[in-house]
Design an enzyme around this catalytic site. Sequence first.
Site, PDB file in Angstrom:
ATOM      1  N   ASP A 262       4.181   3.784  -4.480  1.00 12.47           N
ATOM      2  CA  ASP A 262       3.279   3.267  -3.459  1.00 12.47           C
ATOM      3  C   ASP A 262       3.241   1.753  -3.646  1.00 12.47           C
ATOM      4  OD1 ASP A 262       1.565   2.880  -1.389  1.00 12.47           O
ATOM      5  OD2 ASP A 262       0.128   4.417  -2.008  1.00 12.47           O
TER       6      ASP A 262
HETATM    7  C1  BGC Z   1      -0.451   3.121   1.182  1.00 12.37           C
HETATM    8  C2  BGC Z   1       0.796   3.882   1.598  1.00 12.37           C
HETATM    9  C3  BGC Z   1       1.614   3.029   2.531  1.00 12.37           C
HETATM   10  C4  BGC Z   1       1.947   1.731   1.820  1.00 12.37           C
HETATM   11  C5  BGC Z   1       2.793   0.789   2.635  1.00 12.37           C
HETATM   12  C6  BGC Z   1      -0.133   1.744   0.649  1.00 12.37           C
HETATM   13  O1  BGC Z   1      -1.274   0.991   0.480  1.00 12.37           O
HETATM   14  O2  BGC Z   1      -1.149   3.854   0.215  1.00 12.37           O
HETATM   15  O3  BGC Z   1       0.433   5.081   2.208  1.00 12.37           O
HETATM   16  O4  BGC Z   1       2.744   3.714   2.952  1.00 12.37           O
HETATM   17  O5  BGC Z   1       0.756   1.053   1.505  1.00 12.37           O
HETATM   18  O6  BGC Z   1       2.070   0.260   3.684  1.00 12.37           O
END
Ligand code: BGC
Length: 736
Positions: A262
């Site tokens: 993530d």
């Molecule tokens: C989120 C993800 C997301 C990623 C990219 C993170 O903060 O938890 O779900 O895909 O950011 O935007």
Amino acid sequence: MKRISLLCVLALAACCPKNNTPVYLDPSKPLEERVSDALGRMTIEEKVAMTHAQSKFSSAGVPRLGIPELWHTDGPHGIRPEVLWDEWDQAGWTNDSCTAFPALINLAATWDRDLAHLYGDCIGQEARYREKDILLGPGINMGRTPLNGRTFEYMGEDPYLAGQLVVPYVQGVQSNGVAACVKHFAVNNQETRRTATNSVVDDRTLYEIYLPAFKAAVVDGGAWAIMGSYNLWNGEFNCHNKRLLCDILKGEWGFDGVVVSDWGGCRDDDQAVTNGLDIEMGTWTNGLTGAASDSYSHYHLARPYLERLRDGRATEEVLNDKAARILRTVFRTSMSPEQHFGSFTSPEHFAAARKIAAEGIVLLKNDGVLPLNIPQGGKILVVGENAYKMMVVGGGSSNLKTKYEIIPLDALREAFAGKAEVVWERGYVGDVTTDYNKVITGQDLSEKRTAGQLKADALAAGKDVDCIIFIGGLNKSAFQDNEGTDRKDIVLPYGQDELIEALAGLGRPMAVVNISGSPVAMPWANKVGAIVQGWYGGSESGHALADVLTGAVNPSGKLPFTMPKSLIDGPLKTERQYPGIREEGKQWWQEYYDEGVFIGYRWYDTQNIPVDFAFGHGLSYTTFEIGKASVKRSGAGWKVSATVTNTGKVAGAEVVQLYVSDSEASVARPAKELKGFEKVYLNPGESKKVSFTINKEALSFFDADKHEWVAEPGEFHALIGASSADIRADLPFTLK
Ligand code: BGC
């Protein structure tokens, strides 16, 4: 930077003498041959470069060899607008306004595998057109607490339901040469302190509740990518959690795809190398904040990784495994043997968005107010901010810039044009923001009236109308349905409960539409004629809602989570369960999943706690009878059948649900667990037979000591019904 297209790569191959075409460039060669050929040509530096981000949403390819970069994109509900190189803010392109599909919780409420495939296929086409290789979704974390700010991005509280829907979604996406990156792996069930909380979950609970949907996505859906979650499980951050990633995902399930962190979820130089992470995204140098000017070379899997490889602390074997997984992803997507071009904002995509949104809307209660039957020249009063506020913008990483968004008020006016007057009163002020990450809706939500005046105006307008439709609920601002924060309660905000009661007091026929992505309490449920659970429906949300309210679409959605009466009725009773506690000598917050497997209806049903609306509940404008149920031995399992008949006057669909109950077990088991469902479309008077197979797996619990699924001999019950609380047939059978 524009991705090198497959055509260029093929041109590169064409300029080599024919029999010298490198295997990796030859799309007709088997995947693994292409991977090992490319790997053999790469330097250590080139391999390492692939394992971390080079911009907010891309990771490097191998330019020297014509191997393209990987472009990642949010998210589960549509293709995120292009962003600046290292910013969350949109870049302001003029060609990236997408189709906004309904929130995943809305899809889950359809209980329809075909629609999940349609959704995945359409969003995959949009991703491919926009030259994205990895779609960051779907999210399938379980609804452990109704407060989780991201409930709207997930598929509800039941692992079987989520598992059944994630498989076609993934397959639909990937049929376009785009990898679905299933997230957030795993036990990531809240936003509060999401990057500093250690989830303490026993193996039985893990295997029975929190892993099955992921396993389905990988084993049955063939997902090509998985995103690690921000939190820790058993003391290790999940973006490099050895047991989750190496032992379970890549070991037990044989996952051959790529693990993506993530954004900012990678936290440790050594574990990033050894514990199953393949691509590190979104990191700032010190973990989560304070990037250095050349931050990408400071990533855990950048310079520190190279240093480790050079001084022997890291092995090339592990690096090769990461690089092979990344190459596999490239050869499955942008360099796939099949040419995919995708499509974007097509009428078909908007039609699909409308259909999915409508099919997921749940009719919770109806004493005849719906479908709306307004006399010619009549008057409808619509009250509530959510009739007007655009909802595609906001909520975190699922924020979208869409080509258009139909609001409920406009859709109702369109539906009643020339037949009835539709007037709107705001009633309360909720969230006046109209922008997120520099995407702006263009609406003006400012309000000069006081709260008292707004309420008085709504009540005054309701005196002489044929019908009142209240359209309120939550929105995507902080502490509501929003990434990064949880809700504080399940009570409706902004004084809506009082307003609804006051409007109900006018004595006019009244329907309440709750637009939300998570459960809310409905203390006024007995005082209003009809209740509809709407969701964030995307570009076509207003049309979808009007379709259901007018009867153009007969509602067939079913709740993918329980609507409790109040938060305190739920299974999370202590701070150590939620939102977690500090413990002496421990660096991170500790959160104990003491409730075990008893979340959602598994808790309410087992404890006999009354709820407002049960998991699986949803009404129709017609009625269904479920009869002629039987259970028979069949092969190694049992065949359960029932006949469902449309006994009403209009065509409609019923979701026939199969739950299994274990009469007596050596461990505490839920009163019932969903093990099958079928959505059946029927004309008036029509009957169809539905059949389910119960195998040993459906009777088993996970025995943590033995590390295997165990079905204990004895009596079980196959329960067939129209919701977890509306069981129409109870069929006992015995496992010998
Ligand atoms: C989120 C993800 C997301 C990623 C990219 C993170 O903060 O938890 O779900 O895909 O950011 O935007």
